[in-house]
Scaffold this active site. Structure first.
Site, PDB file in Angstrom:
ATOM      1  N   LYS A   3     -16.986 -17.813  20.462  1.00  0.00           N
ATOM      2  CA  LYS A   3     -17.482 -17.081  19.294  1.00  0.00           C
ATOM      3  C   LYS A   3     -17.941 -18.042  18.217  1.00  0.00           C
ATOM      4  CE  LYS A   3     -13.296 -16.482  16.549  1.00  0.00           C
ATOM      5  NZ  LYS A   3     -12.143 -16.961  17.289  1.00  0.00           N
ATOM      6  N   LYS A  60     -16.940   9.937   9.817  1.00  0.00           N
ATOM      7  CA  LYS A  60     -17.301   9.773   8.403  1.00  0.00           C
ATOM      8  C   LYS A  60     -18.374  10.819   8.051  1.00  0.00           C
ATOM      9  CE  LYS A  60     -15.725   5.006   8.675  1.00  0.00           C
ATOM     10  NZ  LYS A  60     -14.385   5.115   8.127  1.00  0.00           N
ATOM     11  N   ARG A  88       0.820  -1.217   0.000  1.00  0.00           N
ATOM     12  CA  ARG A  88       0.000   0.000   0.000  1.00  0.00           C
ATOM     13  C   ARG A  88       0.848   1.257   0.000  1.00  0.00           C
ATOM     14  NH1 ARG A  88      -5.399  -1.373   3.229  1.00  0.00           N
ATOM     15  NH2 ARG A  88      -5.298  -3.613   2.970  1.00  0.00           N
ATOM     16  N   THR A 145      -7.184   5.747  28.444  1.00  0.00           N
ATOM     17  CA  THR A 145      -6.716   6.566  27.326  1.00  0.00           C
ATOM     18  C   THR A 145      -7.305   7.973  27.448  1.00  0.00           C
ATOM     19  OG1 THR A 145      -6.483   6.631  24.920  1.00  0.00           O
ATOM     20  CG2 THR A 145      -8.577   5.845  25.745  1.00  0.00           C
TER      21      THR A 145
HETATM   22  N1  PLP Z   1     -16.648  -0.033  11.648  1.00  0.00           N
HETATM   23  C1  PLP Z   1     -16.641  -0.047  10.308  1.00  0.00           C
HETATM   24  C2  PLP Z   1     -17.642  -0.885   9.586  1.00  0.00           C
HETATM   25  C3  PLP Z   1     -15.699   0.710   9.587  1.00  0.00           C
HETATM   26  O1  PLP Z   1     -15.688   0.677   8.254  1.00  0.00           O
HETATM   27  C4  PLP Z   1     -14.776   1.506  10.307  1.00  0.00           C
HETATM   28  C5  PLP Z   1     -13.767   2.332   9.614  1.00  0.00           C
HETATM   29  O2  PLP Z   1     -13.632   2.435   8.453  1.00  0.00           O
HETATM   30  C6  PLP Z   1     -14.830   1.495  11.699  1.00  0.00           C
HETATM   31  C7  PLP Z   1     -15.767   0.720  12.330  1.00  0.00           C
HETATM   32  C8  PLP Z   1     -13.886   2.341  12.493  1.00  0.00           C
HETATM   33  O3  PLP Z   1     -14.312   3.673  12.474  1.00  0.00           O
HETATM   34  P1  PLP Z   1     -13.329   4.824  12.939  1.00  0.00           P
HETATM   35  O4  PLP Z   1     -12.691   5.358  11.713  1.00  0.00           O
HETATM   36  O5  PLP Z   1     -14.165   5.812  13.668  1.00  0.00           O
HETATM   37  O6  PLP Z   1     -12.334   4.173  13.847  1.00  0.00           O
END
Ligand code: PLP
Length: 431
Positions: free
Chosen positions: A180, A272, A45, A301
């Site tokens: 799981k 997002k 990448r 944290t």
């Molecule tokens: N869950 C899904 C389905 C995702 O696609 C992502 C990130 O791309 C996350 C969780 C994590 O989100 P964040 O960017 O807030 O850590």
């Protein structure tokens, strides 16, 4: 670490090389091997250096390795609605920085819980119609911390996890020490089989997503909730690619489909559609209290900077009253899909806002991505294994309300030209 000290006897340290030559491992060679493996498979990448210019999204400036700059259009970002540069969000962030400074100064438990965090949590609880919400530094951490903590709260918990769940959920489930079961993607019959095979008295949780971000398909939320009711299981949904964008107030697919009340824990991101950063869960008061009290990923944290919380709260509040932005977003996605389909390109269309074009080969995908950038100033990152299965490598486009007709035309023309140039099959692949 004091790297130049070595043990010379029980409990004794002396200056000298830590690793005698005859037993030393060639760490550099191992790193070379690991990286070469990715090159060999065509999935090493590389990222480009971009600078988004405020007020000009989706345009950005790409600084090439030689220092020269090129104007580009970002077609693969997850700032789905352009909120990362929205004046309402920026104003709230500036205001918070002016009032309170940069960082929060502590973990949530030790001086890092501010009025900004509390306000955002209230906004999110309201968004999902839940009693409470709990902030994390990202949705990745929210998934990982919550899912890895749940077996501490429910000893003997069995987690049923969709095979295509995001890496953050997989990590949380994998290292939680509990049992799981993985059900085939979106396969409720398989999920039922797995539930039936387990002890009816065992505590259970079903973890899945509302929109799977690589194919853009929806999870069968209602059917899963029905199974959860039947088998006495809790439900956990990741709405990361839906919050802000679906539902009358942006509460996600669970809001759109009036199912939020049937979900025990909703996970979302502020990074997002909301354009800022951070993640959260929304659930009952008691669930949030227990996770807050037990999850190392919450406790140990530093909390989000107040300005980030302020910007996110402004964004969430704004999008609750901006259905027209959501509509424009969907319209843009539909138009792009229609136009790419019209050219015979193999796109996946599950009716969501995500537009994946399957190339099916990591080398071709990278080449297409490079050519789009170099020749057309169009930035779309290639998506390879392990993010998607081998053989389904793709370009994943994310149209937004701020991608105008000119940008769309340029993208469609470029794809048409490159598809022909690379002699990629249209009709056959499209079928
Ligand atoms: N869950 C899904 C389905 C995702 O696609 C992502 C990130 O791309 C996350 C969780 C994590 O989100 P964040 O960017 O807030 O850590």
């Amino acid at each position: 670490m004091q790297g130049n000290m070595s043990k010379t006897g029980p409990g004794k340290l002396a200056l000298g090389p830590t690793r005698p030559m005859e037993t030393s491992v060639d760490y550099t060679a191992k790193l070379d091997d690991a990286i070469q493996k990715l090159h060999d498979e065509g999935r090493y990448r590389t990222f480009i250096d971009i600078e988004r210019r405020n007020g000009n999204f989706p345009h950005a400036v790409w600084t090439r390795p030689d220092g020269s700059e090129q104007d580009i259009t970002v077609w693969c970002g997850n700032d789905y609605l352009g909120m990362g540069q929205h004046p309402v969000v920026l104003e709230a962030m500036h205001e918070a920085i002016k009032s309170t400074g940069a960082g929060s100064g502590g973990t949530r438990n030790i001086s890092g819980t501010t009025v900004y965090h509390k306000k955002l949590e209230a906004e999110l609880a309201d968004l999902h119609g839940k009693e409470a919400s709990l902030l994390f530094t990202s949705a990745y951490i929210a998934n990982d911390a919550t899912l890895s903590t749940l077996p501490k709260l429910f000893p003997g918990l069995i987690i049923y996890s969709d095979a295509l769940n995001h890496a953050s959920m997989i990590e949380g489930v994998r290292r939680n020490g509990g049992a799981k079961r993985i059900f085939r993607h979106n396969d409720v019959a398989h999920l039922r089989e797995l539930l039936e095979a387990d002890d009816p008295a065992a505590p259970k949780l079903i973890a899945f997503e509302s929109i799977y971000s690589m194919d853009g398909d929806f999870g069968p939320i209602e059917e899963i909730c029905d199974l959860a009711d039947e088998f006495g299981a809790l439900t956990y949904i990741d709405e990361v690619h839906a919050v802000g964008m679906y539902g009358p107030r942006g509460g996600g697919v669970t809001e759109r489909d009036r199912l939020a009340h049937r979900i025990d824990i909703i996970n979302g991101t502020l990074a997002k559609a909301y354009g800022v950063m951070g993640g959260y869960i929304a659930a009952s008061e008691k669930m949030c209290d227990a996770i807050r009290s037990y999850a190392p990923g919450f406790i140990f944290t530093t909390s989000l900077p107040p300005a980030v919380a302020a910007g996110a709260a402004a964004s969430v509040a704004y999008l609750k009253t901006a259905p027209e932005l959501r509509e424009r977003h969907q319209t843009q996605a539909s138009i792009l899909k229609l136009r790419l389909k019209g050219m015979g390109l193999p796109i996946i269309d599950h009716g969501s806002h995500i537009v994946p074009v399957i190339v099916g080969n990591p080398v071709h995908t990278k080449k297409l991505s490079d050519m789009l950038l170099e020749s057309f100033g169009i930035y779309v990152q290639p998506i390879n294994f392990p993010t998607v299965p081998r053989g389904t490598e793709r370009l994943r486009f994310t149209p937004s309300p701020v991608h105008g007709p000119d940008e769309m035309n340029r993208l469609v023309q470029a794809m048409d030209e490159l598809w022909s140039h690379c002699a990629l099959n249209r009709a056959e692949l499209a079928g």
